[in-house]
Design an enzyme around this catalytic site. Sequence first.
Site, mmCIF file in Angstrom:
data_model
loop_
_atom_site.group_PDB
_atom_site.id
_atom_site.type_symbol
_atom_site.label_atom_id
_atom_site.label_comp_id
_atom_site.label_asym_id
_atom_site.label_seq_id
_atom_site.Cartn_x
_atom_site.Cartn_y
_atom_site.Cartn_z
ATOM 1 N N HIS A 111 45.559 35.305 48.125
ATOM 2 C CA HIS A 111 46.496 35.764 47.087
ATOM 3 C C HIS A 111 45.863 36.785 46.151
ATOM 4 C CE1 HIS A 111 45.162 32.504 44.167
ATOM 5 N NE2 HIS A 111 45.455 33.464 43.317
ATOM 6 N N ASP A 128 45.305 30.035 52.068
ATOM 7 C CA ASP A 128 44.895 31.010 51.044
ATOM 8 C C ASP A 128 43.422 31.419 51.162
ATOM 9 O OD1 ASP A 128 45.132 32.648 48.851
ATOM 10 O OD2 ASP A 128 45.299 31.023 47.373
ATOM 11 N N GLN A 152 43.460 30.764 35.608
ATOM 12 C CA GLN A 152 43.729 32.140 35.984
ATOM 13 C C GLN A 152 42.437 32.963 35.924
ATOM 14 O OE1 GLN A 152 45.949 30.380 34.249
ATOM 15 N NE2 GLN A 152 47.642 30.546 35.669
ATOM 16 N N GLY A 153 42.213 33.759 36.949
ATOM 17 C CA GLY A 153 41.012 34.595 37.005
ATOM 18 C C GLY A 153 39.875 33.945 37.772
ATOM 19 N N ASP A 154 39.968 32.635 37.981
ATOM 20 C CA ASP A 154 38.952 31.932 38.784
ATOM 21 C C ASP A 154 39.309 31.940 40.268
ATOM 22 O OD1 ASP A 154 37.311 31.086 36.606
ATOM 23 O OD2 ASP A 154 38.725 29.458 36.173
ATOM 24 N N SER A 155 40.514 32.321 40.605
ATOM 25 C CA SER A 155 40.986 32.272 41.991
ATOM 26 C C SER A 155 40.009 32.916 42.958
ATOM 27 C CB SER A 155 42.325 32.999 42.122
ATOM 28 O OG SER A 155 43.344 32.152 41.683
HETATM 29 C C1 4AZ Z 1 45.356 31.197 39.003
HETATM 30 O O1 4AZ Z 1 46.408 31.628 38.579
HETATM 31 C C2 4AZ Z 1 45.118 29.736 38.937
HETATM 32 N N1 4AZ Z 1 44.321 25.057 37.484
HETATM 33 C C3 4AZ Z 1 43.948 29.241 39.453
HETATM 34 C C4 4AZ Z 1 43.702 27.889 39.390
HETATM 35 C C5 4AZ Z 1 44.620 27.039 38.821
HETATM 36 C C6 4AZ Z 1 45.795 27.508 38.303
HETATM 37 C C7 4AZ Z 1 46.043 28.882 38.361
HETATM 38 C C8 4AZ Z 1 44.309 25.577 38.795
HETATM 39 O O2 4AZ Z 1 44.514 31.968 39.463
#
Ligand code: 4AZ
Length: 276
Positions: A83, A136, A230-233
Amino acid sequence: MSRTVVRTMTGALALAAATAVIPLVSPATAVADSIIIGGTPAHVADSPWVVALSSRDRFGGTRAGQFCGGVVVEPKKVLTAAHCLSREALGTDVGQVSDLRIISGRDELNGTGGKEIPVSGTWVNPGFDAATNGGDVAVLTLSEALPEQDTIPMAESGDSAYRAGTAATVYGWGDTTGYGDYASSLRSAGVSIMPDSSCEQAYPGGRTGAYDASSMLCAGEPEGGYDACQGDSGGPLVAQGRLVGLVSWGNGCGRAGSPGVYTRISAAIGWMTAAD
Ligand code: 4AZ
């Protein structure tokens, strides 16, 4: 709040970079109730396989263009989330992002340590389903090899590291509060791998997404407080010295009853092998 928030932050960032008017946090994240949420500073010297994904063209230069995490599994191969490379995240097709690179060996995004290495090729799992977040994973090929010592082994199916209750650590430069406070230095948080039954209970489908034990795993603490955001993905979840997951999605960040959901690495190994 729905699983769609997973992809809105990068999309919002891309838009913000393009228009400078869109806030960096979606309304969905603004209701997150906890603060790599619950983490502490981490150092690439101790976790050299953690890398940042960057495009200054798409995301601006203030945090070296960081927009996702990644993990080095071979000297020239980095895993991240599919993603992260989507049109929704980048605001354009990945093939159009001419300055896509990884940053290795740098804790502080605004510093000059480590190396920036251009990405010379991308493979996005063709089985990735943006509607469910299943499958993913993506693989980045680097234009220059990193040292073998910077790689982490992937946990295969049946590895004890996947057992429920195992202590794991998640790493990233993402949001530390759920309110769009992106870290400039690497952080990590300790989380426990949860039983599939709890993950299924937390995400039965519908508004908050459906958990699929064959392709995902979930981790957190029953009371919340420790999580990716968010941003850790695309960044790593590590247990017993092996890679078990990639940050993928969740309902908010650090909420009780809403563990973080990760791409299951043993499944990703299968998808990647099928592509070889
Ligand atoms: C993101 O949007 C996201 N708490 C990553 C991890 C989590 C939620 C959102 C899990 O990248």
